[in-house]
Motif scaffolding. Structure first.
Motif, mmCIF file in Angstrom:
data_model
loop_
_atom_site.group_PDB
_atom_site.id
_atom_site.type_symbol
_atom_site.label_atom_id
_atom_site.label_comp_id
_atom_site.label_asym_id
_atom_site.label_seq_id
_atom_site.Cartn_x
_atom_site.Cartn_y
_atom_site.Cartn_z
ATOM 1 N N ARG A 120 1.000 -1.478 0.007
ATOM 2 C CA ARG A 120 -0.425 0.158 -0.380
ATOM 3 C C ARG A 120 0.803 0.717 -0.746
ATOM 4 O O ARG A 120 1.820 0.908 0.472
ATOM 5 C CB ARG A 120 -0.907 -0.584 1.106
ATOM 6 N N GLY A 121 0.127 2.038 -0.875
ATOM 7 C CA GLY A 121 1.409 3.769 -0.933
ATOM 8 C C GLY A 121 0.787 4.691 -1.907
ATOM 9 O O GLY A 121 -0.175 4.527 -2.375
ATOM 10 N N THR A 122 1.215 5.537 -1.494
ATOM 11 C CA THR A 122 1.015 7.112 -2.299
ATOM 12 C C THR A 122 1.092 6.764 -3.640
ATOM 13 O O THR A 122 2.004 6.376 -3.860
ATOM 14 C CB THR A 122 1.156 7.826 -1.856
ATOM 15 N N THR A 123 0.514 7.419 -4.755
ATOM 16 C CA THR A 123 1.935 7.278 -6.310
ATOM 17 C C THR A 123 2.815 8.065 -5.389
ATOM 18 O O THR A 123 3.345 7.562 -6.348
ATOM 19 C CB THR A 123 1.058 8.798 -6.587
ATOM 20 N N VAL A 124 3.249 9.218 -5.316
ATOM 21 C CA VAL A 124 4.784 9.351 -4.831
ATOM 22 C C VAL A 124 5.627 8.133 -4.168
ATOM 23 O O VAL A 124 6.420 7.226 -4.997
ATOM 24 C CB VAL A 124 5.015 10.715 -4.218
ATOM 25 N N GLU A 125 4.905 7.435 -3.812
ATOM 26 C CA GLU A 125 5.528 5.655 -2.854
ATOM 27 C C GLU A 125 5.748 4.768 -4.300
ATOM 28 O O GLU A 125 6.453 4.558 -4.515
ATOM 29 C CB GLU A 125 4.733 5.373 -1.590
ATOM 30 N N ALA A 131 1.987 4.187 -11.490
ATOM 31 C CA ALA A 131 1.988 4.635 -10.137
ATOM 32 C C ALA A 131 0.612 5.614 -10.069
ATOM 33 O O ALA A 131 0.072 5.344 -8.813
ATOM 34 C CB ALA A 131 2.902 6.034 -10.180
ATOM 35 N N ALA A 132 0.055 6.286 -11.485
ATOM 36 C CA ALA A 132 -1.166 7.071 -11.089
ATOM 37 C C ALA A 132 -2.421 5.817 -10.464
ATOM 38 O O ALA A 132 -3.267 5.601 -9.511
ATOM 39 C CB ALA A 132 -1.600 7.563 -11.869
ATOM 40 N N TYR A 133 -2.274 4.759 -11.028
ATOM 41 C CA TYR A 133 -3.483 3.857 -10.796
ATOM 42 C C TYR A 133 -3.383 2.722 -9.718
ATOM 43 O O TYR A 133 -4.275 2.528 -8.940
ATOM 44 C CB TYR A 133 -3.514 2.853 -12.313
ATOM 45 N N LEU A 134 -1.868 2.450 -9.092
ATOM 46 C CA LEU A 134 -1.404 1.935 -7.879
ATOM 47 C C LEU A 134 -1.861 2.818 -6.885
ATOM 48 O O LEU A 134 -2.716 2.658 -5.807
ATOM 49 C CB LEU A 134 -0.375 1.327 -7.675
ATOM 50 N N GLY A 135 -1.748 3.999 -7.094
ATOM 51 C CA GLY A 135 -2.046 5.202 -6.053
ATOM 52 C C GLY A 135 -3.310 4.883 -5.792
ATOM 53 O O GLY A 135 -3.684 5.240 -4.715
ATOM 54 N N GLY A 160 -4.061 2.527 -2.184
ATOM 55 C CA GLY A 160 -2.907 3.569 -1.672
ATOM 56 C C GLY A 160 -2.969 3.609 -0.458
ATOM 57 O O GLY A 160 -3.725 2.429 0.603
ATOM 58 N N PRO A 161 -2.651 3.661 0.651
ATOM 59 C CA PRO A 161 -2.465 3.989 2.124
ATOM 60 C C PRO A 161 -3.791 3.568 2.166
ATOM 61 O O PRO A 161 -4.580 2.747 3.687
ATOM 62 C CB PRO A 161 -2.327 4.817 2.856
ATOM 63 N N GLY A 162 -5.206 4.613 1.960
ATOM 64 C CA GLY A 162 -6.594 4.287 2.333
ATOM 65 C C GLY A 162 -7.729 2.893 2.018
ATOM 66 O O GLY A 162 -8.641 2.677 1.864
#
Length: 188
Positions: free
Chosen positions: A60-65, A89-93, A97-99
């Motif tokens: 789980r990570g932000t788009t930046v991560e 990265a945008a799709y995964l974030g 993501g964290p939420g």
């Protein structure tokens, strides 16, 4: 029986491969399918080249991560263009993501049940068994500081863990796989 021409065999093989893509995108049985959206196909095609999707999407990570993780994969040889990396990265974030809901712990072959039921076991099985078999660490005996160093090495390789996760895993591993007391033959 009808003889298959070479072209028909290639076409049949391509059809089977294309049909398997939706199954790859769903991950192993019991894993919910990947959400639709821009980038889903790229994740399926690119990430699944090297990782089982339950492993790749267990983070789980932000788009930046995720951008940093994808960059690391490119540096390691993944053939991903800059534009595709940004889309992935945008799709995964957005979807992981964290939420996003935490992934179900993947107990490989019932390994998690073989571990002592002590504080930290659930964190260890959720985090370490995303990538590793239990045999990866059962041959090791280290003190807490060495376990923490090992765990931070995984963070350096892209693991997205909190300080609480790291403390819980280091405490647990030191308790079950700490140095042996030579007089008793048991962990110190």
């Amino acid at each position: 029986m009808f003889p298959l021409t070479r072209g028909a065999a290639v076409l049949a093989g391509m059809a089977l491969w294309a049909a398997s893509l939706s199954l790859q995108a769903q991950g192993p049985a019991g894993t919910p399918p990947m959400p639709d959206g821009p980038g889903r196909a790229l994740v399926t095609m690119q990430c699944a080249n090297c990782h089982a999707l339950d492993v790749a999407l267990g983070k789980r990570g932000t788009t930046v991560e995720w951008t940093a993780i994808v960059k690391t994969m490119v540096e390691r040889g993944a053939p991903i263009t800059d534009a595709d990396a940004a889309t992935i990265a945008a799709y995964l974030g957005q979807n992981f993501g964290p939420g996003a809901p935490a992934p179900a712990a993947v107990a490989r072959g019932g390994q998690a049940s073989a571990l002592p039921d002590l504080p930290g076991r659930d964190v260890l099985t959720r985090r370490c068994m995303q990538c590793h078999q239990m045999s990866m660490w059962t041959a090791l005996r280290q003190d807490r500081k060495a376990w923490e160093s090992t765990i931070y090495r995984m963070v350096g390789r892209g693991a997205l863990w909190t300080e609480d996760d790291i403390r819980a895993m280091a405490d647990y591993l030191a308790r079950i796989r700490g140095p042996l007391d030579s007089a008793r033959g048991k962990p110190q």
